[in-house]
Structure formats: C-alpha cells, structure tokens
Design an enzyme around this catalytic site. Structure first.
Site, PDB file in Angstrom:
ATOM      1  N   HIS A  61      41.639  16.894  51.419  1.00  0.00           N
ATOM      2  CA  HIS A  61      42.191  17.989  50.785  1.00  0.00           C
ATOM      3  C   HIS A  61      43.567  18.076  51.591  1.00  0.00           C
ATOM      4  CE1 HIS A  61      41.225  19.755  54.636  1.00  0.00           C
ATOM      5  NE2 HIS A  61      42.138  20.560  54.517  1.00  0.00           N
TER       6      HIS A  61
HETATM    7  C1  UD1 Z   1      44.231  25.771  54.002  1.00  0.00           C
HETATM    8  C2  UD1 Z   1      44.930  25.460  55.282  1.00  0.00           C
HETATM    9  C3  UD1 Z   1      44.237  24.005  55.996  1.00  0.00           C
HETATM   10  C4  UD1 Z   1      42.904  24.177  55.899  1.00  0.00           C
HETATM   11  C5  UD1 Z   1      42.427  24.293  54.501  1.00  0.00           C
HETATM   12  C6  UD1 Z   1      40.980  24.464  54.570  1.00  0.00           C
HETATM   13  C7  UD1 Z   1      47.410  25.990  55.726  1.00  0.00           C
HETATM   14  C8  UD1 Z   1      48.715  25.642  55.669  1.00  0.00           C
HETATM   15  N1  UD1 Z   1      46.414  25.182  55.340  1.00  0.00           N
HETATM   16  O1  UD1 Z   1      44.818  24.429  52.992  1.00  0.00           O
HETATM   17  O2  UD1 Z   1      44.807  24.057  57.385  1.00  0.00           O
HETATM   18  O3  UD1 Z   1      42.445  22.905  56.427  1.00  0.00           O
HETATM   19  O4  UD1 Z   1      42.829  25.580  53.875  1.00  0.00           O
HETATM   20  O5  UD1 Z   1      40.410  24.461  53.037  1.00  0.00           O
HETATM   21  O6  UD1 Z   1      46.991  27.117  55.933  1.00  0.00           O
HETATM   22  N2  UD1 Z   1      42.883  27.435  45.835  1.00  0.00           N
HETATM   23  C9  UD1 Z   1      41.687  27.898  44.980  1.00  0.00           C
HETATM   24  N3  UD1 Z   1      40.818  28.920  45.821  1.00  0.00           N
HETATM   25  C10 UD1 Z   1      40.813  29.413  46.765  1.00  0.00           C
HETATM   26  C11 UD1 Z   1      42.098  28.909  47.619  1.00  0.00           C
HETATM   27  C12 UD1 Z   1      42.870  28.000  47.040  1.00  0.00           C
HETATM   28  O7  UD1 Z   1      41.528  27.464  43.744  1.00  0.00           O
HETATM   29  O8  UD1 Z   1      40.006  30.008  47.108  1.00  0.00           O
HETATM   30  C13 UD1 Z   1      43.840  26.483  45.333  1.00  0.00           C
HETATM   31  C14 UD1 Z   1      45.010  27.176  45.071  1.00  0.00           C
HETATM   32  O9  UD1 Z   1      45.664  26.937  43.808  1.00  0.00           O
HETATM   33  C15 UD1 Z   1      45.933  26.392  45.873  1.00  0.00           C
HETATM   34  C16 UD1 Z   1      45.178  25.091  46.509  1.00  0.00           C
HETATM   35  O10 UD1 Z   1      43.611  25.438  46.307  1.00  0.00           O
HETATM   36  O11 UD1 Z   1      46.995  25.700  45.501  1.00  0.00           O
HETATM   37  C17 UD1 Z   1      45.434  24.960  48.134  1.00  0.00           C
HETATM   38  O12 UD1 Z   1      45.126  26.427  48.814  1.00  0.00           O
HETATM   39  P1  UD1 Z   1      46.017  26.593  50.085  1.00  0.00           P
HETATM   40  O13 UD1 Z   1      45.354  27.868  50.667  1.00  0.00           O
HETATM   41  O14 UD1 Z   1      47.349  26.606  49.952  1.00  0.00           O
HETATM   42  O15 UD1 Z   1      45.991  25.383  51.089  1.00  0.00           O
HETATM   43  P2  UD1 Z   1      44.653  24.685  51.490  1.00  0.00           P
HETATM   44  O16 UD1 Z   1      45.033  23.419  50.696  1.00  0.00           O
HETATM   45  O17 UD1 Z   1      43.197  25.080  51.207  1.00  0.00           O
END
Ligand code: UD1
Length: 357
Positions: free
Chosen positions: A203
């Site tokens: 991820h």
């Molecule tokens: C975040 C953390 C990372 C951690 C990871 C665990 C930061 C900078 N990054 O990264 O350190 O290892 O979480 O998973 O804080 N999304 C969904 N549903 C959700 C949440 C997110 O669909 O409930 C999608 C969103 O569209 C988003 C993408 O996943 O664009 C990434 O989510 P984001 O919270 O930006 O970062 P992670 O990659 O999850």
C-alpha cells in the site's frame, strides 16, 4: 484527563490495550477519531473486534492531500483541546493524524505522549518519516518499542529522561487476540490450506502510486502465483491504482477486501511466507515466526531484521523475481522475539503516565 488519538487502521490496533489499561485504573480518557480512515473495513470493524469504545468525537476528515488532511485535523482538534483542556494528548504510530494532533497539543502547552517513538527509516521521502521525527521532537513522553528507537533518539539529542523503553503495543494486541484470531474461519471460507500460501500486502505510495513500480509488483505477484497460492487483501489505494493503470492480476491470485483484524492475523499466522511493504506486518510476522519479505529499501524496524524473521529485499521487484526460488524454498531464517514484546507494553506505559501526570 487524557485524550487518545486514532485516525488510521494501524492506530486502532495500538490504542486498544492502552485504553483497556487506562480504564483499569479509572484514569479519565477521551477518544478522538480523526476519520483519516473511514470505511467500515478500514475502521469500524477494528473497533468491534478490539473492544475499542465508540469515539467521543469523530472529526470526519476523510482522504485528501497531506496538507489538507493534516490542516483539517489541526483546526478541528484545536477546538476540542481548548474546550476540554486535557492534561495529556496521547498519539500512536506515524500517520498524519499523529503529527497533526501532537502539533496542536504542543502549541497549547499540553503534554504529548508518543507511542512507538524513535523509529527511523532515514528516508525523508516517506510521509511517515516526517511524521515520526516531528512528533518525537514535540513529545514529553517517548515510548519506545525497540533498541534502535533508543539509539536514534539519543543521536537526535532528545533528553533521556523523556524516553521510556516499554515494548510494543501492537504485540500486546496480538497476544491478547491470538486465541480469538485462531477461531476465525477465514481459511475454510476461502478454501486455503494452512502453510501453503503466500500472503501479500502492498500500500505504500512509493510502491503503488507510480505505474512502472506497480506494474513490476503485479508481475511479481503473478509470478509467485505460478508456484504457490497467493492471497492478497487489497488496500483501497492499491485497488484504485491497479484499476487506474489498467493492470491485470492473474486469476489464480485470491483477491480479498481489506480484512478485519482477527481474520488477518489468522491468515498471517497460517501463511508460508508474507510479501509486504507494511510496517506493522514486519513486527507481527516476527512475533509469529513467519518469514516476511519486505519490499522496501529500508525499514524503520531493524530489530525485525536483526533478531526476527524479516528479510529486507529492496524495492526492485525484478531482483526479487529473479530470486524467487530462493525466497519461496530456501531462504528461511530462525528468528527470536525482541525485548519487551511480551504483551505488557501498555501496562508499562500507563504506569509511567500514572506516576508522572
Ligand atoms: C495511511 C498512513 C500510512 C499507513 C496506512 C495504513 C499517512 C501519511 N499514511 O496511508 O502510514 O501505513 O494509512 O493503511 O498517514 N481510502 C478508502 N477508505 C478509507 C481510507 C482510505 O477508500 O477508509 C482510500 C482513499 O481514497 C485514499 C487512499 O485509500 O485516497 C489512501 O488513504 P490515506 O489515508 O490517504 O493513506 P493510506 O495509504 O491509507
């Protein structure tokens, strides 16, 4: 009163034993969920399975750019701090919610406790590394999981009196949940045979946000699936990017939605090997003695390499593909468990807080 902060999936796992321990001593505590993760399978299910109380406040920030997400948390959390005037804000891990809430508290002269302090990848292109360094330098209580954390904080000139080697809350939860996890029927439901599959998770933005990197990862996964069944619970970021870049995973790859905690731990514990870019899985696999191949150029958790069953194989998927036979069949490592990864970390943390605030 203590305000505990959670925002993203790995935070929920770490906060659970701390809240349990605070409640044991009736220490008033208030839970803020920033909403960085918000889908049921990225958030709600963890609250249920890990017995985390319903958050007292949900900030509902959702996904956006780093600046927007962080600043929205800052603005909303400041109001809560001004209203409640806590004696301490406790943050865990290295996500944007960790940094944002630590910053708010420190500017209001509220004490900050950082659980999982001192970890360093020395790679400032990782958003988490910036979050770790800044949070540590704003914290009054730095709770460390492994020896490297003590060394890094000493090198950065952080006063020894603030630093406490307590062990690992993620492992507290693993030990606490081990029996319940074993009851999960995830293997039967998916017709998977214990010790005969490779578990995969990816991820990190550095791996999945660039088309060439993700293409190589997909090709590696497809190749592994020729030799060993592959189970791939896919993070929403990775799923989105695979679709956006028009990449195709082999039909042999068993793709699953992000899993609840207990099912994932069962799957990890029964895997033959795990290939990942996660931070937490490096630690969980070390505790469980599962061979873990970490597809990154660095790790902020070196004890999992030095002592545990983790192998740092780099981010060049072509190299990994060339060494696949060795990885799948030969390269097995005897590991042991790092000091204080014994299920008592939250107890140590709460004792220190109880005696000092
Ligand atoms: C975040 C953390 C990372 C951690 C990871 C665990 C930061 C900078 N990054 O990264 O350190 O290892 O979480 O998973 O804080 N999304 C969904 N549903 C959700 C949440 C997110 O669909 O409930 C999608 C969103 O569209 C988003 C993408 O996943 O664009 C990434 O989510 P984001 O919270 O930006 O970062 P992670 O990659 O999850």
């Amino acid at each position: 009163m203590i305000i505990n902060i959670v925002g993203a999936r790995p935070n929920f796992i770490k906060i659970s034993p701390i809240i349990r321990e605070l409640n044991k001593y009736s220490i008033p505590n208030y839970l803020v969920h920033t909403g960085q993760h918000y889908d049921w399978n990225m958030s709600g299910t963890f609250f249920n399975e890990l017995d985390i109380p319903t958050p007292d406040k949900f900030l509902n920030v959702g996904s956006s750019s780093h600046a927007k997400q962080t600043s929205e948390i800052i603005e909303k959390f400041e109001k809560i701090c001004l209203e409640l005037r806590p004696s301490l804000v406790l943050v865990v891990g290295d996500v944007n919610s960790t940094l944002a809430c630590a910053l708010v508290a420190s500017k209001l002269n509220i004490k900050v406790a950082h659980v999982e302090a001192g970890l360093r990848s020395f790679d400032r292109t990782m958003p988490e590394e910036i979050n770790r360094v800044l949070t540590d330098h704003m914290s009054d209580f730095l709770f460390v999981t492994e020896q490297s954390g003590l060394d890094n904080l000493a090198t950065e000139g952080i006063a020894k009196s603030k630093v406490h080697f307590v062990g690992n809350c993620m492992i507290d939860t693993l030990i606490h949940s081990h029996k319940s996890a074993e009851k999960s029927t995830i293997l039967e439901e998916n017709e998977i045979t214990s010790k005969n599959y490779c578990l995969i998770t990816f991820h990190r933005p550095s791996n999945v946000d660039k088309i060439d990197n993700l293409k190589d990862i997909v090709s590696l996964i497809n190749e592994v699936s020729q030799d060993l069944p592959v189970v791939f619970p896919i993070h929403p970021r990775t799923k989105k990017k695979i679709k956006e870049f028009g990449l195709n995973l082999n039909k042999k790859v068993l793709l699953l939605n992000p899993l609840p905690y207990l099912g994932f731990i069962k799957l990890l514990n029964h895997s033959k090997i795990v290939i990942t870019d996660s931070g937490g899985i490096q630690e969980e696999s070390t505790f469980l003695g599962i061979q873990c191949y970490t597809c990154r150029d660095n790790t902020e958790r070196p004890s999992t390499i030095d002592i545990g069953t983790n192998h740092l194989v780099g981010s060049n998927m072509k190299n990994i593909k060339e060494n696949l036979t060795e990885i799948l069949d030969e390269n097995f490592k005897e590991g042991s468990i790092p000091q204080f990864w014994d299920g008592q970390a939250a107890k140590r943390i709460v004792k220190i807080l109880k005696d000092n605030i």
